[in-house]
Scaffold this motif. Sequence first.
Motif, PDB file in Angstrom:
ATOM      1  N   TYR A  87       0.836  -1.208   0.000  1.00 32.05           N
ATOM      2  CA  TYR A  87       0.000   0.000   0.000  1.00 32.05           C
ATOM      3  C   TYR A  87       0.871   1.259   0.000  1.00 32.05           C
ATOM      4  O   TYR A  87       0.611   2.204  -0.756  1.00 32.05           O
ATOM      5  CB  TYR A  87      -0.914  -0.024   1.229  1.00 32.05           C
ATOM      6  N   ASN A  88       1.919   1.275   0.825  1.00 31.81           N
ATOM      7  CA  ASN A  88       2.802   2.438   0.889  1.00 31.81           C
ATOM      8  C   ASN A  88       3.531   2.668  -0.421  1.00 31.81           C
ATOM      9  O   ASN A  88       3.710   3.807  -0.860  1.00 31.81           O
ATOM     10  CB  ASN A  88       3.818   2.266   2.028  1.00 31.81           C
ATOM     11  N   LYS A  89       3.995   1.587  -1.058  1.00 33.36           N
ATOM     12  CA  LYS A  89       4.678   1.743  -2.345  1.00 33.36           C
ATOM     13  C   LYS A  89       3.715   2.234  -3.429  1.00 33.36           C
ATOM     14  O   LYS A  89       4.066   3.094  -4.239  1.00 33.36           O
ATOM     15  CB  LYS A  89       5.310   0.414  -2.765  1.00 33.36           C
ATOM     16  N   MET A  90       2.502   1.697  -3.419  1.00 35.44           N
ATOM     17  CA  MET A  90       1.513   2.138  -4.410  1.00 35.44           C
ATOM     18  C   MET A  90       1.200   3.620  -4.238  1.00 35.44           C
ATOM     19  O   MET A  90       1.106   4.373  -5.211  1.00 35.44           O
ATOM     20  CB  MET A  90       0.229   1.316  -4.265  1.00 35.44           C
ATOM     21  N   ARG A  91       1.051   4.042  -2.972  1.00 31.79           N
ATOM     22  CA  ARG A  91       0.691   5.437  -2.691  1.00 31.79           C
ATOM     23  C   ARG A  91       1.884   6.374  -2.876  1.00 31.79           C
ATOM     24  O   ARG A  91       1.770   7.439  -3.480  1.00 31.79           O
ATOM     25  CB  ARG A  91       0.163   5.544  -1.261  1.00 31.79           C
ATOM     26  N   GLY A  92       3.050   5.978  -2.339  1.00 34.65           N
ATOM     27  CA  GLY A  92       4.223   6.864  -2.367  1.00 34.65           C
ATOM     28  C   GLY A  92       4.891   6.959  -3.719  1.00 34.65           C
ATOM     29  O   GLY A  92       5.422   8.008  -4.089  1.00 34.65           O
ATOM     30  N   GLU A  93       4.866   5.861  -4.506  1.00 39.53           N
ATOM     31  CA  GLU A  93       5.567   5.847  -5.791  1.00 39.53           C
ATOM     32  C   GLU A  93       4.608   5.853  -6.979  1.00 39.53           C
ATOM     33  O   GLU A  93       5.030   5.692  -8.113  1.00 39.53           O
ATOM     34  CB  GLU A  93       6.488   4.622  -5.857  1.00 39.53           C
ATOM     35  N   ALA A  94       3.312   6.016  -6.678  1.00 31.41           N
ATOM     36  CA  ALA A  94       2.277   6.075  -7.722  1.00 31.41           C
ATOM     37  C   ALA A  94       2.359   4.877  -8.663  1.00 31.41           C
ATOM     38  O   ALA A  94       2.317   5.006  -9.890  1.00 31.41           O
ATOM     39  CB  ALA A  94       2.398   7.389  -8.500  1.00 31.41           C
ATOM     40  N   LYS A  95       2.485   3.673  -8.055  1.00 30.00           N
ATOM     41  CA  LYS A  95       2.565   2.449  -8.844  1.00 30.00           C
ATOM     42  C   LYS A  95       1.277   1.648  -8.718  1.00 30.00           C
ATOM     43  O   LYS A  95       0.543   1.780  -7.745  1.00 30.00           O
ATOM     44  CB  LYS A  95       3.747   1.589  -8.366  1.00 30.00           C
ATOM     45  N   THR A  96       1.026   0.795  -9.725  1.00 32.07           N
ATOM     46  CA  THR A  96      -0.126  -0.089  -9.656  1.00 32.07           C
ATOM     47  C   THR A  96       0.226  -1.305  -8.800  1.00 32.07           C
ATOM     48  O   THR A  96       1.403  -1.568  -8.521  1.00 32.07           O
ATOM     49  CB  THR A  96      -0.519  -0.581 -11.056  1.00 32.07           C
ATOM     50  N   GLN A 101       2.636  -3.582 -10.591  1.00 36.20           N
ATOM     51  CA  GLN A 101       4.023  -3.116 -10.610  1.00 36.20           C
ATOM     52  C   GLN A 101       4.736  -3.399  -9.295  1.00 36.20           C
ATOM     53  O   GLN A 101       5.921  -3.731  -9.269  1.00 36.20           O
ATOM     54  CB  GLN A 101       4.060  -1.606 -10.897  1.00 36.20           C
TER      55      GLN A 101
END
Length: 719
Positions: free
Chosen positions: A262-271, A274
């Motif tokens: 969740y943090n990577k999706m939110r912080g790095e704008a990834k799906t 990805q």
Amino acid sequence: MNSAELALVQVSVPGDEDVPGYMRALETAAAYLPAEQLRLLRRAWAVGAAAHEGQVRRSGEPYITHPVAVAGVLADQKVDIETLVAAVLHDTIEDTPLTRAALASEFGESVAELVEGVTKLDKLQFASRREADAESFRKMMLAMARDLRVILIKLADRLHNMRTLGAQSAEARERIARETLEVYAPIAQRLGMNLIKSELQDLGFRALYPMRHRILDKHIRAQPLLRREAMAKIEAQIAQRLTKEGMGYRLVSRVKSPWSIYNKMRGEAKTFEQVIDVFGFRVIVGKVAECYHALGVAHSVYKPVDGRFRDFIAIPKANGYQSLHTVLFGPYGSPIEVQIRTEEMDLIAERGIAAHWAYKHGGDGPNSAQQRAHSWISGLLETESDTGSSLEFLENVKVDLFPDEVYLFTPKGAIMSLPRNATAIDFAYSVHTDVGNQAVAARVDRKLVPLRTRLASGQTVEIVTAKSSQPRPQWLEFVVTGKARTAIRQQLKQLEHEDAVQLGHRMLDSALEDLDSSLERLPAAQLDAYLAEHRYPRLEALLSDVALGNRMPAQVAQSLSRKDPARARAHHREDRILITGAERGVVTFANCCMPIPGDEIMGYHTAGRGVMVHRIECPNLAEYRKSPERWVDIGWDRVVTGDYNVALRFQVENRPGVLAQVAAAVAKAKSNIDAVEYLERDTNVSVIQFAIEVRDRTHLADVIRKVRRLGVVHGVQRQ
């Protein structure tokens, strides 16, 4: 000891047949302890159960099941007997008749101190729940400084509360979950306790965002068969090569948690695809040299991704974490993340300060993770006494719990770690408070840079200082660390206080001169009596209050001199109080008329804010004339420092490029432009207002002269 305490301490210890299942589970988890210590643990349970008798949790279970479960969490970490006993009894001082003295008498001073350190402050009165929680947190950090086992118990307590959060109200669940994610999970990470941190994050995420957690968890569990086969194939290839090299190892595949995804999706704008499309492995070997050997093996199986190798063995993280990190090009177009570490490094990475617990018993001393934890807490507590409130202290701690760090070198080669986005001024304060207070610039890799420059890992930083330098309020806009922010605020407060004392002295002396007296001529007894009557500890406190407008100088002078104000002589121009512009916090320049050096000015005494300076022609002074006792006759000193705001209106031709021409002329006059605004605009003419900075009226005249030379400017007016 009262009779209730005596009865509680003298409870009998039941035999094996009378021990409930939850206590048997704890004793099984604590089987690493010798028999006599297990008997002490059972005695602690008997005392705790008697003390909490009749108390139940929101779920309806007997209350004693909670502290025993907390002790169970700690037993999994293989902590010492004192920590387990304190965990079983950690709520007794707060919620039962048992006192600290009774616990000390029965189980020893260390256990009593641990229980007291964990005890909350709910019985005290605070303005809000946030303030109460912040003060409780401050108390816990102070207790941690004395004994790190306090935080072990607190984290285990929070973990069990999160496991049983369902019994709480929706509002309480959200508050506790948010606090867990913002404070307790980062503290567990800062102390290297990865297992507890991961579970706290997962439980906090599930409580705060149940729908998001459910969706991510479902996606993780529903990974396609193709991915599982690919994972197995990569693992087999790496294992085969390590075996051929004759290495002893453990190879573990890693699965990302919903919170990290969740943090990577939110912080790095990834799906989601990805983020999840990464294979993760951990290689655990026997010795440090074998870590680098295993790294070479991994790079021979798959090609490494350039710039993605990190050596946390040579340069450990601030929490003691050590490992080699590398990223490889995978056979299916997906990257492979590999961590390589020794068994001891793995134990410290998972358990942090609880690894190989060697506090006071059975060991040579605390391990490196504990030493790093102590130094971190000591650094926090250096600033603790300077913070204005518990809320400010808690915010500073939150800032210090950045998950990412930069590693920097001093000119002598020492390694320092700072939070991500830290600046040169953060580095200066991390070296020493005095270095920060006197900093003027920095050399990063031998190049001179401003103090606001952000630092990157691997840089060598040297701070340039000057004894005459002082912190500036603007520094607060870009510092990152709590230590730097607190030190800057403290120093600015001190400078403001000194300026207030000096200005108050001049104002009170001027008022006393009107009554043919002065501070030097006042009898000491008379002055001391006034200070005592108004509860001022020192004369400086009174002078500061005078400057800040909390007391009128004329009234104070009358009380001190005990003379009739009708005899006061009229003010003369030479009696003016002269200002240099450097009086911090006690002299403010009004936005309505924006006075600058060279203007005829008058001051107005405002309660709590000091002297507000206006131009004599300011239209607002008509209103202030109704309170003549608040007027202060002031003027500019011979030497005035600083830049002053002023607003200019330019009437210009309305055509492309005019704004740029005016701005260039202002810049050529060496004036900074703060803001630009179009006030009017028609077919032929526009009115533009510039907010600029000037040194004095001479500088302002130079700006106006240079702008008027432009053919496109028809008029200039100062606001």
